[in-house]
Design a protein around this motif. Structure first.
Motif, PDB file in Angstrom:
ATOM      1  N   ILE A  38      25.242  82.426  20.789  1.00 25.41           N
ATOM      2  CA  ILE A  38      25.128  81.059  21.066  1.00 25.41           C
ATOM      3  C   ILE A  38      25.805  80.399  20.049  1.00 25.41           C
ATOM      4  N   GLN A  39      26.606  79.165  20.363  1.00 24.59           N
ATOM      5  CA  GLN A  39      27.235  78.465  19.339  1.00 24.59           C
ATOM      6  C   GLN A  39      26.275  77.482  18.671  1.00 24.59           C
ATOM      7  N   ARG A  40      25.920  77.888  17.602  1.00 20.98           N
ATOM      8  CA  ARG A  40      24.837  76.959  16.972  1.00 20.98           C
ATOM      9  C   ARG A  40      25.245  75.935  15.994  1.00 20.98           C
ATOM     10  N   SER A  41      26.486  75.552  16.006  1.00 17.63           N
ATOM     11  CA  SER A  41      27.030  74.647  15.143  1.00 17.63           C
ATOM     12  C   SER A  41      26.374  73.185  15.325  1.00 17.63           C
ATOM     13  N   SER A  42      26.003  72.924  16.553  1.00 20.79           N
ATOM     14  CA  SER A  42      25.593  71.461  17.027  1.00 20.79           C
ATOM     15  C   SER A  42      24.134  71.502  16.666  1.00 20.79           C
ATOM     16  N   SER A  43      23.334  72.590  16.756  1.00 23.55           N
ATOM     17  CA  SER A  43      22.025  72.517  16.077  1.00 23.55           C
ATOM     18  C   SER A  43      21.777  72.586  14.556  1.00 23.55           C
ATOM     19  N   GLU A  44      22.941  73.154  14.040  1.00 16.63           N
ATOM     20  CA  GLU A  44      22.817  73.402  12.346  1.00 16.63           C
ATOM     21  C   GLU A  44      23.156  72.015  11.911  1.00 16.63           C
ATOM     22  N   ARG A  45      23.799  71.238  12.738  1.00 18.53           N
ATOM     23  CA  ARG A  45      24.400  69.846  12.052  1.00 18.53           C
ATOM     24  C   ARG A  45      23.236  68.859  12.495  1.00 18.53           C
ATOM     25  N   LEU A  46      22.493  68.997  13.643  1.00 16.48           N
ATOM     26  CA  LEU A  46      21.494  68.003  13.681  1.00 16.48           C
ATOM     27  C   LEU A  46      20.164  68.022  13.286  1.00 16.48           C
ATOM     28  N   THR A  58      12.832  70.964  24.252  1.00 18.75           N
ATOM     29  CA  THR A  58      13.250  71.441  25.724  1.00 18.75           C
ATOM     30  C   THR A  58      14.318  70.428  26.310  1.00 18.75           C
ATOM     31  N   VAL A  59      14.417  69.252  25.645  1.00 16.18           N
ATOM     32  CA  VAL A  59      15.317  68.185  26.212  1.00 16.18           C
ATOM     33  C   VAL A  59      16.492  68.701  25.374  1.00 16.18           C
ATOM     34  N   ALA A  60      16.574  68.936  24.009  1.00 14.75           N
ATOM     35  CA  ALA A  60      17.617  69.136  23.389  1.00 14.75           C
ATOM     36  C   ALA A  60      18.504  70.585  23.985  1.00 14.75           C
ATOM     37  N   LEU A  61      17.667  71.416  24.576  1.00 17.86           N
ATOM     38  CA  LEU A  61      18.393  72.657  25.198  1.00 17.86           C
ATOM     39  C   LEU A  61      18.910  72.479  26.614  1.00 17.86           C
ATOM     40  N   LYS A  62      17.971  71.768  27.513  1.00 18.54           N
ATOM     41  CA  LYS A  62      18.306  71.506  28.986  1.00 18.54           C
ATOM     42  C   LYS A  62      19.459  70.400  29.004  1.00 18.54           C
ATOM     43  N   GLU A  63      19.123  69.517  28.411  1.00 16.28           N
ATOM     44  CA  GLU A  63      20.024  68.064  28.676  1.00 16.28           C
ATOM     45  C   GLU A  63      21.121  67.967  27.594  1.00 16.28           C
ATOM     46  N   TRP A  64      20.752  67.977  26.416  1.00 13.33           N
ATOM     47  CA  TRP A  64      21.753  67.640  25.309  1.00 13.33           C
ATOM     48  C   TRP A  64      22.609  68.998  24.993  1.00 13.33           C
ATOM     49  N   LYS A  65      22.309  69.990  25.398  1.00  9.49           N
ATOM     50  CA  LYS A  65      22.943  71.215  25.485  1.00  9.49           C
ATOM     51  C   LYS A  65      23.347  71.612  23.908  1.00  9.49           C
ATOM     52  N   GLY A  98      22.931  73.825  20.841  1.00 10.18           N
ATOM     53  CA  GLY A  98      23.036  75.433  20.868  1.00 10.18           C
ATOM     54  C   GLY A  98      21.757  75.971  20.070  1.00 10.18           C
ATOM     55  N   LEU A  99      20.759  76.647  20.774  1.00  7.53           N
ATOM     56  CA  LEU A  99      19.312  77.126  20.267  1.00  7.53           C
ATOM     57  C   LEU A  99      19.020  78.263  21.215  1.00  7.53           C
ATOM     58  N   PRO A 100      18.540  79.276  20.420  1.00  3.25           N
ATOM     59  CA  PRO A 100      18.269  80.297  21.306  1.00  3.25           C
ATOM     60  C   PRO A 100      17.234  80.196  22.107  1.00  3.25           C
ATOM     61  N   SER A 101      16.298  79.411  21.520  1.00  2.00           N
ATOM     62  CA  SER A 101      15.002  79.094  22.623  1.00  2.00           C
ATOM     63  C   SER A 101      14.100  77.810  21.611  1.00  2.00           C
ATOM     64  N   ASN A 102      13.173  77.586  22.605  1.00  2.00           N
ATOM     65  CA  ASN A 102      12.140  76.509  21.992  1.00  2.00           C
ATOM     66  C   ASN A 102      10.986  77.365  21.105  1.00  2.00           C
ATOM     67  N   PRO A 103      11.323  77.076  19.634  1.00  2.69           N
ATOM     68  CA  PRO A 103      10.522  77.652  18.650  1.00  2.69           C
ATOM     69  C   PRO A 103       8.955  77.387  18.946  1.00  2.69           C
ATOM     70  N   LEU A 104       8.661  76.454  19.679  1.00  2.00           N
ATOM     71  CA  LEU A 104       7.066  76.096  19.726  1.00  2.00           C
ATOM     72  C   LEU A 104       6.295  77.133  20.786  1.00  2.00           C
ATOM     73  N   SER A 105       7.420  77.720  21.601  1.00  2.85           N
ATOM     74  CA  SER A 105       6.653  78.671  22.678  1.00  2.85           C
ATOM     75  C   SER A 105       6.258  79.733  21.992  1.00  2.85           C
ATOM     76  N   ASN A 106       6.399  80.065  20.564  1.00  4.52           N
ATOM     77  CA  ASN A 106       5.896  81.372  20.293  1.00  4.52           C
ATOM     78  C   ASN A 106       4.740  80.902  19.195  1.00  4.52           C
ATOM     79  N   ILE A 107       4.162  79.870  19.162  1.00  2.00           N
ATOM     80  CA  ILE A 107       3.275  79.368  18.173  1.00  2.00           C
ATOM     81  C   ILE A 107       1.905  78.864  18.698  1.00  2.00           C
ATOM     82  N   ARG A 108       0.897  79.180  18.340  1.00  2.00           N
ATOM     83  CA  ARG A 108      -0.419  78.894  18.892  1.00  2.00           C
ATOM     84  C   ARG A 108      -0.860  77.184  18.558  1.00  2.00           C
ATOM     85  N   LYS A 109      -1.225  76.770  19.663  1.00  2.00           N
ATOM     86  CA  LYS A 109      -1.555  75.309  19.632  1.00  2.00           C
ATOM     87  C   LYS A 109      -2.899  75.232  19.232  1.00  2.00           C
TER      88      LYS A 109
END
Length: 361
Positions: A51-59, A143-150, A152-163
């Protein structure tokens, strides 16, 4: 293979050109760091997980939240838009400088625990629901960043934590004495709209925002219904009116002081721009509560009171949800104990078919 180039400033730039993949590059302080990154990246390409992470590393999160509030929040209800602005300020103050790539599940879990341990200005701990809303906004942003803004992230980190658990819902009910005092106080106020609004809330279970924003054309006295085109959950619904609620709406619609051209059922004084907005009753409501010693009773508790009475009246969950606007039957679970008490009474009144007497052996 990656190409390593030493820059004029003394840093090392790694450039990867691999058939079938976009060119990627990154600059590091040392050559070893550049080599390690290039090795990991090429390995991900080989395994098909790159996954090209440059966009997520800059934002940064701060920038991402600004974009979210500008593009996504305006599509939601005005009340939600306003609350998300407040929530975004908290997230920005704590996590705003991190890039989206740096916001790991561990980091967010630490934020969650720290927020839950904090105390509010009133000396109480930050509520579970407050933290849940903060995490919900953060999760939807990813979720919006992954699906709409494209981004570069491997996944949504909040899917792995307890609410945090939502905690018990409010079950504050009015006693007969409290109701009598409250009705007398709101009816005695100089503006009759305060009493009308409170009465309608407890008769219809409508939310305060739904009542205050009503337009005259939404109230159908002939068919005894109110048609809500927008509600908190986004669905339209038709609210049936009891005879008592119908009588109150009739008074409100025939209000002799209604300005010409104003189609708000409950209207306030004109603002600096000359426009009239819904009657703002919160301040006087709070004052009356304080005078009566009902500081733990909120206006929203009138909605709870109304729904409780619908349940106690014998309406089914489906009928109650159609009136109240609850989208999920799960939300009505808190009222099941009321139906249980009613069933006991109804069982006692159930016609007896036999005269069986139980005698001890």
């Amino acid at each position: 293979m990656a190409t390593l180039v030493k820059t004029p400033s003394g840093t090392w730039k790694a450039v990867i050109r691999k058939t079938g993949w976009p060119t990627d590059s990154k600059t590091f302080r040392t050559k070893r760091d550049a080599e390690d990154w290039a090795r990991r990246t090429e390995d991900e390409m080989v395994r098909g997980v790159y996954i090209q992470r440059s966009s997520s590393e800059r934002l940064t999160l701060e920038s991402a939240l600004k974009r979210y509030l500008a593009e996504v929040s305006p599509t939601k209800a005005p009340k939600t838009h306003k609350s998300e602005n407040a929530t975004a300020k908290i997230l920005t103050s704590r996590l705003g400088k991190y890039s989206l790539a740096a916001l790991s599940a561990d980091l967010i879990a630490d934020y969650r625990d720290a927020r839950l341990a904090e105390q509010t200005r009133r000396g109480t701990k930050t509520s579970n629901n407050t933290v849940r809303l903060e995490l919900a906004l953060l999760s939807h942003l990813f979720t919006v960043a992954l699906k709409e803004w494209k981004i570069g992230l491997p996944s949504n980190p909040l899917s792995n934590i307890r609410k945090p658990s939502p905690g018990p819902g409010r079950d504050r009910r009015l006693s007969s004495e409290e109701e009598s005092l409250l009705v007398k106080a709101v009816n005695a106020h100089s503006n009759p709209m305060l009493g009308w609004i409170a009465h309608i809330a407890v008769e219809t279970s409508m939310r305060s925002s739904e009542i205050s924003g009503l337009r005259c054309q939404q109230v159908d006295l002939a068919n005894r219904v109110v048609r809500l085109s927008h509600s908190k959950n986004g669905d339209a619904r038709t609210v049936p009116l009891s005879q008592s609620a119908t009588d109150v709406f009739k008074l409100a619609l025939e209000n002799p002081v209604r300005p010409t051209g104003c189609n708000l059922v409950f209207f306030g004084e004109p603002g600096q721009d000359g426009k009239r907005r819904p009657y703002a009753f919160r301040k006087v409501w709070g004052k009356i509560k304080k005078e009566l010693g009902l500081v733990d009773f909120t206006f929203h508790d009138l909605r709870h009171e109304a729904i409780s009475r619908l349940v106690e009246g014998g309406l089914s969950d489906l009928e109650v949800s159609a009136i109240s606007g609850h989208k999920s039957m799960q939300m009505l679970k808190r009222y099941t104990h009321l139906r249980g008490r009613n069933l006991v009474t109804r069982l006692d009144n159930f016609p007896k078919r036999t005269n069986v007497q139980l005698t001890p052996e």
